[in-house]
Motif scaffolding. Structure first.
Motif, mmCIF file in Angstrom:
data_model
loop_
_atom_site.group_PDB
_atom_site.id
_atom_site.type_symbol
_atom_site.label_atom_id
_atom_site.label_comp_id
_atom_site.label_asym_id
_atom_site.label_seq_id
_atom_site.Cartn_x
_atom_site.Cartn_y
_atom_site.Cartn_z
ATOM 1 N N ILE A 1 0.863 -1.170 0.000
ATOM 2 C CA ILE A 1 0.000 0.000 0.000
ATOM 3 C C ILE A 1 0.905 1.226 0.000
ATOM 4 O O ILE A 1 1.714 1.404 0.913
ATOM 5 C CB ILE A 1 -0.939 0.013 1.226
ATOM 6 C CG1 ILE A 1 -1.798 -1.258 1.264
ATOM 7 C CG2 ILE A 1 -1.782 1.287 1.240
ATOM 8 C CD1 ILE A 1 -2.680 -1.459 0.053
ATOM 9 N N LEU A 2 0.781 2.062 -1.038
ATOM 10 C CA LEU A 2 1.633 3.244 -1.158
ATOM 11 C C LEU A 2 1.025 4.458 -0.461
ATOM 12 O O LEU A 2 1.752 5.255 0.139
ATOM 13 C CB LEU A 2 1.881 3.569 -2.634
ATOM 14 C CG LEU A 2 2.567 2.491 -3.466
ATOM 15 C CD1 LEU A 2 2.727 2.964 -4.906
ATOM 16 C CD2 LEU A 2 3.928 2.138 -2.872
ATOM 17 N N TRP A 3 -0.293 4.631 -0.580
ATOM 18 C CA TRP A 3 -0.987 5.770 0.026
ATOM 19 C C TRP A 3 -2.349 5.311 0.496
ATOM 20 O O TRP A 3 -2.896 4.337 -0.013
ATOM 21 C CB TRP A 3 -1.185 6.904 -0.988
ATOM 22 C CG TRP A 3 0.074 7.509 -1.484
ATOM 23 C CD1 TRP A 3 0.835 8.452 -0.856
ATOM 24 C CD2 TRP A 3 0.738 7.218 -2.715
ATOM 25 N NE1 TRP A 3 1.933 8.759 -1.632
ATOM 26 C CE2 TRP A 3 1.897 8.010 -2.778
ATOM 27 C CE3 TRP A 3 0.472 6.355 -3.769
ATOM 28 C CZ2 TRP A 3 2.779 7.985 -3.845
ATOM 29 C CZ3 TRP A 3 1.347 6.320 -4.828
ATOM 30 C CH2 TRP A 3 2.486 7.123 -4.863
ATOM 31 N N SER A 4 -2.888 6.064 1.453
ATOM 32 C CA SER A 4 -4.263 5.811 1.895
ATOM 33 C C SER A 4 -4.879 7.121 2.366
ATOM 34 O O SER A 4 -4.165 8.079 2.690
ATOM 35 C CB SER A 4 -4.298 4.771 3.022
ATOM 36 O OG SER A 4 -3.611 5.256 4.161
ATOM 37 N N ALA A 5 -6.201 7.161 2.387
ATOM 38 C CA ALA A 5 -6.927 8.346 2.851
ATOM 39 C C ALA A 5 -8.207 7.894 3.540
ATOM 40 O O ALA A 5 -8.859 6.953 3.091
ATOM 41 C CB ALA A 5 -7.260 9.279 1.691
ATOM 42 N N ASN A 6 -8.537 8.565 4.622
ATOM 43 C CA ASN A 6 -9.768 8.261 5.339
ATOM 44 C C ASN A 6 -10.874 9.277 5.065
ATOM 45 O O ASN A 6 -12.047 8.962 5.192
ATOM 46 C CB ASN A 6 -9.519 8.200 6.844
ATOM 47 C CG ASN A 6 -8.736 6.965 7.225
ATOM 48 O OD1 ASN A 6 -8.964 5.893 6.699
ATOM 49 N ND2 ASN A 6 -7.788 7.124 8.136
#
Length: 96
Positions: free
Chosen positions: A58-63
């Motif tokens: 997983i390179l990026w995530s956003a909530n």
């Protein structure tokens, strides 16, 4: 019986939905960049998953920030293009 039902509900709840996916090729090698949503029809939370022959990460995530994962995935696919990969966008897939 309750245990089996609970187990089935748990398994189905872990399905993730990928709406944006880029498949990148360089010779016989293939990589993918996917935007994965935890719920169908929802743009957050999301993750950008990068898969190559050695594994996935997983390179990026956003909530909370709608559009964040999509822009990161697009920019990363564009970066791979500059590094000699040929990336093309594929839409509407489901992963587990």
């Amino acid at each position: 019986m309750r245990v089996i039902l609970l187990l089935m509900v748990t398994i189905f709840s872990f399905q993730a939905y990928a709406q944006d996916q880029y498949v990148c090729k360089n010779g016989n090698t293939e990589r993918s960049v996917e935007v994965i949503y935890s719920q169908p029809g929802s743009k957050v939370p999301c993750e950008v998953k990068y898969t190559k022959s050695s594994g996935s990460q997983i390179l990026w995530s956003a909530n909370h920030e709608v559009g964040y994962c999509e822009s990161k995935a697009t920019a990363f696919a564009a970066k791979l293009d500059t590094l000699g990969w040929s990336c093309s966008k594929v839409n509407n897939t489901m992963t587990e």
